[in-house]
Design an enzyme around this catalytic site. Structure first.
Site, PDB file in Angstrom:
ATOM      1  N   ALA A  12     -10.867 -17.591  -2.129  1.00  0.00           N
ATOM      2  CA  ALA A  12     -10.086 -18.773  -2.493  1.00  0.00           C
ATOM      3  C   ALA A  12      -9.332 -18.647  -3.811  1.00  0.00           C
ATOM      4  CB  ALA A  12     -10.997 -20.005  -2.510  1.00  0.00           C
ATOM      5  N   ILE A  16      -3.210 -14.933  -1.498  1.00  0.00           N
ATOM      6  CA  ILE A  16      -2.856 -15.675  -0.281  1.00  0.00           C
ATOM      7  C   ILE A  16      -3.347 -17.114  -0.394  1.00  0.00           C
ATOM      8  CG2 ILE A  16      -3.241 -15.872   2.221  1.00  0.00           C
ATOM      9  CD1 ILE A  16      -3.355 -12.805   2.328  1.00  0.00           C
ATOM     10  N   ARG A  92      -7.963  -2.116   0.675  1.00  0.00           N
ATOM     11  CA  ARG A  92      -8.074  -0.659   0.779  1.00  0.00           C
ATOM     12  C   ARG A  92      -7.786  -0.041  -0.587  1.00  0.00           C
ATOM     13  NH1 ARG A  92      -5.623   2.525   5.915  1.00  0.00           N
ATOM     14  NH2 ARG A  92      -6.217   4.639   5.388  1.00  0.00           N
ATOM     15  N   ARG A  98      -9.582   4.553   6.646  1.00  0.00           N
ATOM     16  CA  ARG A  98      -9.631   3.297   7.405  1.00  0.00           C
ATOM     17  C   ARG A  98     -11.068   2.950   7.820  1.00  0.00           C
ATOM     18  NH1 ARG A  98      -6.091  -0.237   9.489  1.00  0.00           N
ATOM     19  NH2 ARG A  98      -6.629  -1.302  11.420  1.00  0.00           N
ATOM     20  N   HIS A 187      -3.309  -6.518  14.762  1.00  0.00           N
ATOM     21  CA  HIS A 187      -2.469  -6.772  13.586  1.00  0.00           C
ATOM     22  C   HIS A 187      -2.452  -5.485  12.764  1.00  0.00           C
ATOM     23  CE1 HIS A 187      -0.550  -8.502  10.161  1.00  0.00           C
ATOM     24  NE2 HIS A 187      -1.577  -8.222   9.387  1.00  0.00           N
TER      25      HIS A 187
END
Length: 327
Positions: A12, A16, A92, A98, A187
């Site tokens: 939070a 974003i 990352r 990955r 995505h």
């Protein structure tokens, strides 16, 4: 005025969420008549920064913001939650493969899935934004056996919006002229932005574009847009991701536009031959707080190959974290 609903946002204090929380509190996600209680989760070192965000939310004096909770405890953050936006994820780092990223996030999302299972409202709607979003959603879902798997979704609305925007720009039309855009799959850079069913002012979009442009420019541009933004901005897309999260939840909660559909990463039921149980992006119609996969679309060889490629990547991601998934 309706009774307030509880909205959990993780990560939070991050970029974003800074573009997201104020719009939720302003009523953009759940409507101008729906008060919200924001339950904000952060890691312990970020709690002071989160306090600053909460101070700013206070200072906006939003009529719909009933109250706030700031916490580093997932069990508190998900208590009686009606909506959850899982934004926080391990980014990352340099030299990380990955699979390292998948494992680091598996730990985070298994804890959050368990907290949702144990403490959230039984009707909770979960949207995973933090990457790798599809597999993170799968991990959370598998750790919440008492919650219907259909209630866990992953965000491909940003890709959907990018696809619409690139097409509108190419054809010099308004975004409002484009309907039935579809993103299939993960995505990631294997996603398949499908224009074969898209319409421009009611006419087939695919007839308005050159096939070489579609295959060699449009598809890679949409697939790699996130990387292009990082290169240009020096940081990943935040405001556009927050905007897509608002759109995804708004349409799921309040209904998608009549005569159109949206792209959502959802629990596969085997539609279009995609393995059951994967979180895969399909074209969906939302109404009455639920979603349905659009059925009966014709899929040619060009599309099938791309839909299978992104499914294969998702199967690989799932297999990489299999040891960390509950039986």
């Amino acid at each position: 005025m309706k009774a307030p609903v509880r909205v959990t946002v993780t990560g939070a204090a991050g970029q974003i969420s800074y573009s997201l929380l104020f719009r939720i509190a302003a009523g953009e996600m759940l409507g101008a008549d729906q008060p919200v209680i924001l339950q904000m989760l952060e890691i312990t070192p970020a709690l002071e920064a989160l306090k600053g965000v909460a101070m700013e939310l206070d200072d906006c004096a939003f009529p719909l913001l009933h109250s706030m909770v700031c916490t580093d405890d997932a069990n508190v953050a998900f208590k009686d939650s009606d909506y959850a936006l899982l934004v926080g994820a391990r980014p990352r780092g340099p030299g990380m493969e990955r699979n390292d990223l998948l494992e680091a996030n598996a730990a985070i999302f298994s804890v959050q899935g368990k907290a949702i299972n144990d403490h959230a409202s039984r009707g909770i709607k979960v949207l995973v934004v933090g990457n790798p979003a599809n597999t993170n959603a799968l991990i959370a879902q598998r750790n919440a056996p008492d919650i219907d798997p259909r209630q866990f979704t992953a965000m491909t609305r940003l890709d959907h919006n990018r696809g619409m925007s690139q097409l509108a720009s190419k054809l010099d039309v308004s975004i409002n002229d484009i309907t039935k855009m579809t993103i299939w799959g993960n995505h990631s850079s294997t996603q398949y932005p499908d224009l074969y069913h898209a319409l421009v002012k009611g006419d087939a979009a695919i007839d308005k574009v050159d096939s070489t442009w579609y295959a060699e420019e449009y598809i890679p541009t949409v697939q790699q847009r996130g990387a292009a933004i990082i290169k240009a901005r020096g940081a990943s897309s935040a405001a556009s991701a927050a905007n897509a999260a608002i759109f995804h939840m708004r349409d799921w909660a309040l209904g998608s536009p009549e005569g159109d559909w949206v792209s959502m990463g959802v629990y596969s039921d085997g539609s279009y031959g995609i393995e059951k149980g994967l979180i895969y992006s399909f074209p969906c119609v939302c109404k009455n707080g639920d979603w349905e996969i659009v059925q009966g679309l014709s899929i040619d060889e060009f599309s099938q190959a791309r839909m299978t490629a992104t499914e294969t990547e998702l199967q690989g991601e799932r297999d990489a974290v299999k040891a960390l998934l509950p039986a």
